[in-house]
Design an enzyme around this catalytic site. Sequence first.
Site, mmCIF file in Angstrom:
data_model
loop_
_atom_site.group_PDB
_atom_site.id
_atom_site.type_symbol
_atom_site.label_atom_id
_atom_site.label_comp_id
_atom_site.label_asym_id
_atom_site.label_seq_id
_atom_site.Cartn_x
_atom_site.Cartn_y
_atom_site.Cartn_z
ATOM 1 N N HIS A 49 35.418 24.555 -27.811
ATOM 2 C CA HIS A 49 34.666 23.302 -27.881
ATOM 3 C C HIS A 49 33.515 23.325 -28.898
ATOM 4 C CE1 HIS A 49 36.719 22.159 -24.146
ATOM 5 N NE2 HIS A 49 36.270 23.251 -23.569
HETATM 6 O O1 RIB Z 1 32.921 20.777 -21.605
HETATM 7 C C1 RIB Z 1 32.720 21.829 -22.521
HETATM 8 C C2 RIB Z 1 31.266 22.008 -22.795
HETATM 9 O O2 RIB Z 1 30.591 22.363 -21.599
HETATM 10 C C3 RIB Z 1 30.981 23.170 -23.773
HETATM 11 O O3 RIB Z 1 29.796 22.902 -24.464
HETATM 12 C C4 RIB Z 1 30.789 24.332 -22.864
HETATM 13 O O4 RIB Z 1 29.968 25.360 -23.441
HETATM 14 C C5 RIB Z 1 30.051 23.680 -21.728
HETATM 15 O O5 RIB Z 1 28.672 23.591 -22.101
#
Ligand code: RIB
Length: 310
Positions: free
Chosen positions: A239
């Site tokens: 992500h």
């Molecule tokens: O949903 C994914 C996000 O939530 C990413 O930033 C992960 O590190 C958590 O913070």
Amino acid sequence: MIIIDADPGQDDAVAILAALGSPDDLEVLGIAAVAGNVPLDLTVRNSLALVELAGRTDVPVYAGSVRPMVNSPVTAEYVHGATGLEGADLQTPTTEPAAGHACDWIVEILMDHADAEVTVCTLGPLTNIGLALVREPRIAPKIRELVMMGGSFFEGGNTTPAAEFNVYVDPHSAHVVFTSGIPIVMMPLDVTHKALTTPERLKLFVDMGTPAGTAVAGMLDFYNRWDMEKYGMPGGPLHDPTVIAYLLDPEIFGGKEVHVHIETAPGATQGMTIVDWWGVTDHEPNAMVMNQIDADRFFALLADRIGRLG
Ligand code: RIB
Ligand code: CA
């Protein structure tokens, strides 16, 4: 110049290391830690450990918000492990966070710069930025662009059926940001679920043979598991590095300027990012929402930048 606001977390760690491995392209003014994946004391500790691993202790780390603006804290040890960086055997940091609260630092450093000079990169809940905007609305025009990982639409939620973690944890701060007029680039699950750390891509880091590469390989190997089991994917979605990759090579991504509404009411849709993808309302677009990525180019870029670290 960029500010990184993060809740490391393994994917935050890969984003931070890629940014710190790109000094010719990105001047990182500092890292603001926020409560998110794990509590604040751990996101601060992890941020310090990462700048030390990168040999970049010139980059200050500030401790930010210990809880969301309104709602009770929600963490994700079930994904990231108790430390937040499970899988990497990082040294206990020997450096300390910079003095002062991250929100105060964010206001101060933005007010010290001309308009549209600093890019803000958020990798966790938007609490620090949301509170900074409430404290000093004049920082809004100082922000060139706010590139955030968070939200979801056609892809559904990863924390509730309706909401992605970062926006679910602090929907009120996300609402402040999305109604601020700041130019936003949003990296939702709709794009990050197309950036999977497959075994071949993980091998880029396994084969690196550097302390940073080995740490990333260990972190991703651990971090992949939960998503692979949950979604049946051939790899875990990576992500947060999408935010840094966008700054380094925006051509990797594709999306659309649309209106995004943040649902703040408690209940089944709390934290939902309601994306008007087809323009069925008369709301002005307030974000560039990405949903396309060249995943091979993305991983090659990350490996190249992290490979530059000792
Ligand atoms: O949903 C994914 C996000 O939530 C990413 O930033 C992960 O590190 C958590 O913070
Ligand atoms: Ca994060």
